[in-house]
Write an enzyme that holds these catalytic residues in place. Structure first.
Site, PDB file in Angstrom:
ATOM      1  N   ASP A 106       0.860  -1.173   0.000  1.00  0.00           N
ATOM      2  CA  ASP A 106       0.000   0.000   0.000  1.00  0.00           C
ATOM      3  C   ASP A 106       0.911   1.242   0.000  1.00  0.00           C
ATOM      4  O   ASP A 106       1.381   1.657  -1.054  1.00  0.00           O
ATOM      5  CB  ASP A 106      -0.883  -0.108   1.251  1.00  0.00           C
ATOM      6  CG  ASP A 106      -1.990   0.908   1.323  1.00  0.00           C
ATOM      7  OD1 ASP A 106      -2.725   1.038   0.343  1.00  0.00           O
ATOM      8  OD2 ASP A 106      -2.120   1.571   2.364  1.00  0.00           O
ATOM      9  N   PHE A 155     -10.112  -0.670  -0.594  1.00  0.00           N
ATOM     10  CA  PHE A 155      -9.762  -1.504   0.547  1.00  0.00           C
ATOM     11  C   PHE A 155     -10.307  -2.909   0.326  1.00  0.00           C
ATOM     12  O   PHE A 155     -11.496  -3.097   0.105  1.00  0.00           O
ATOM     13  CB  PHE A 155     -10.297  -0.916   1.852  1.00  0.00           C
ATOM     14  CG  PHE A 155      -9.691  -1.574   3.052  1.00  0.00           C
ATOM     15  CD1 PHE A 155      -8.429  -1.174   3.497  1.00  0.00           C
ATOM     16  CD2 PHE A 155     -10.330  -2.603   3.700  1.00  0.00           C
ATOM     17  CE1 PHE A 155      -7.822  -1.800   4.588  1.00  0.00           C
ATOM     18  CE2 PHE A 155      -9.738  -3.234   4.789  1.00  0.00           C
ATOM     19  CZ  PHE A 155      -8.495  -2.834   5.238  1.00  0.00           C
TER      20      PHE A 155
HETATM   21  P1  IMP Z   1       2.035  -0.526   3.692  1.00  0.00           P
HETATM   22  O1  IMP Z   1       3.099  -0.503   4.748  1.00  0.00           O
HETATM   23  O2  IMP Z   1       1.217   0.748   3.728  1.00  0.00           O
HETATM   24  O3  IMP Z   1       2.530  -0.851   2.324  1.00  0.00           O
HETATM   25  O4  IMP Z   1       0.964  -1.560   4.151  1.00  0.00           O
HETATM   26  C1  IMP Z   1       1.060  -2.869   4.007  1.00  0.00           C
HETATM   27  C2  IMP Z   1       0.106  -3.557   4.973  1.00  0.00           C
HETATM   28  O5  IMP Z   1      -1.106  -2.811   5.182  1.00  0.00           O
HETATM   29  C3  IMP Z   1      -0.331  -4.863   4.397  1.00  0.00           C
HETATM   30  O6  IMP Z   1       0.538  -5.899   4.765  1.00  0.00           O
HETATM   31  C4  IMP Z   1      -1.728  -5.038   4.980  1.00  0.00           C
HETATM   32  O7  IMP Z   1      -1.631  -5.687   6.223  1.00  0.00           O
HETATM   33  C5  IMP Z   1      -2.234  -3.644   5.183  1.00  0.00           C
HETATM   34  N1  IMP Z   1      -3.160  -3.242   4.080  1.00  0.00           N
HETATM   35  C6  IMP Z   1      -2.914  -2.334   3.125  1.00  0.00           C
HETATM   36  N2  IMP Z   1      -3.957  -2.208   2.275  1.00  0.00           N
HETATM   37  C7  IMP Z   1      -4.880  -3.090   2.703  1.00  0.00           C
HETATM   38  C8  IMP Z   1      -6.194  -3.466   2.212  1.00  0.00           C
HETATM   39  O8  IMP Z   1      -6.733  -2.975   1.200  1.00  0.00           O
HETATM   40  N3  IMP Z   1      -6.837  -4.432   2.935  1.00  0.00           N
HETATM   41  C9  IMP Z   1      -6.305  -5.012   4.041  1.00  0.00           C
HETATM   42  N4  IMP Z   1      -5.082  -4.703   4.518  1.00  0.00           N
HETATM   43  C10 IMP Z   1      -4.373  -3.751   3.855  1.00  0.00           C
END
Ligand code: IMP
Ligand code: MG
Length: 183
Positions: A106, A155
Site C-alpha cells: 500500500d 480496501f
Molecule cells: P504498507 O506498509 O502501507 O505498504 O501496508 C502494508 C500492509 O497494510 C499490508 O501488509 C496489509 O496488512 C495492510 N493493508 C494495506 N492495504 C490493505 C487493504 O486494502 N486491505 C487489508 N489490509 C491492507
C-alpha cells in the site's frame, strides 16, 4: 455460504485467478532461486494464506520463517508506523537469501522498512513478493521483485487480508460494502 460474504460488494481477484498467480510466481521463484539458499519469510498475519499456498508450489528446498509487523491501527487507514512485533532469531544471516512474502503493498512503508532491516542484519540477498500491489497509494517509493495483481485504490479483504481482524478466511479477494465501514 459464509455469512461474511454478505458484506462483500464485489470479488476483485477470484479463487481461480489467485491459483494462476500463485502457480506463475512459484515457477519464476523456483527458477530464480535454483542456486540460492531460499529462506521464505511470511509477514504475519495477512500473508499467511498466500504464503502457505506459495510455499507448496515452489519446487526447491527452502526454510521458512515468520515475522510480525504492525503498520495499521484498527481501521482502514495507515498510521505510517512500522513496529516489529515478532523478530527473526538467528546468529548469522550471511548465507540467507530471503524472500519476503507480503499480502499487499500500500504505502510501501512496511516493505521498505523490512528490506532495510534485513539487509542491516547481513542477509546475502533480500527480495520481495506480494500477491497484490496498490501502486497508486505509495508514500515511499517501492517496487516488489514479484507482484501478482495490480489493483486500484480500494480496501480489500479475504485470502488472508482483514478488516478489523475479520474476513481473512474468505477464499478470494473482495471489496467490502461501504456500509460495513459506516457501522
Ligand atoms: P504498507 O506498509 O502501507 O505498504 O501496508 C502494508 C500492509 O497494510 C499490508 O501488509 C496489509 O496488512 C495492510 N493493508 C494495506 N492495504 C490493505 C487493504 O486494502 N486491505 C487489508 N489490509 C491492507
Ligand atoms: Mg500485512
Amino acid at each position: 455460504m459464509n455469512i461474511l460474504e454478505n458484506d462483500v460488494e464485489k470479488i476483485l481477484v477470484s479463487k481461480e485467478r489467485i491459483a494462476e498467480i500463485v502457480d506463475d510466481m512459484a515457477k519464476r521463484i523456483s527458477e530464480d532461486y535454483k542456486d540460492k539458499n531460499l529462506l521464505l519469510l511470511c509477514i504475519l498475519k495477512g500473508s499467511v494464506v498466500f504464503f502457505s499456498d506459495l510455499m507448496r508450489k515452489i519446487t526447491l528446498p527452502m526454510e521458512i520463517d515468520f515475522m510480525k509487523v504492525a503498520s495499521y491501527g484498527k481501521g482502514s487507514t495507515s498510521t505510517g508506523n512500522v513496529r516489529i512485533l515478532l523478530d527473526l532469531h538467528r546468529e548469522d544471516f550471511s548465507n540467507e537469501d530471503i524472500l519476503i512474502v507480503e499480502d499487499i503493498i500500500d504505502s510501501g512503508r512496511t516493505l521498505s522498512t523490512l528490506v532495510e532491516y534485513l539487509k542491516m542484519k547481513g542477509c546475502r540477498s533480500v527480495r520481495t513478493c506480494t500477491l497484490l500491489d496498490k501502486p497508486g497509494r505509495r508514500e515511499v517509493p517501492f517496487t516488489p521483485d514479484y507482484a501478482g495483481e495490480v489493483i486500484p485504490d480500494e480496501f480489500v479483504i479475504g485470502y488472508g487480508l482483514d478488516y478489523a481482524e475479520k474476513y481473512r478466511e474468505l477464499p478470494y479477494v473482495g471489496v467490502l460494502k461501504p456500509s460495513v465501514y459506516m457501522k
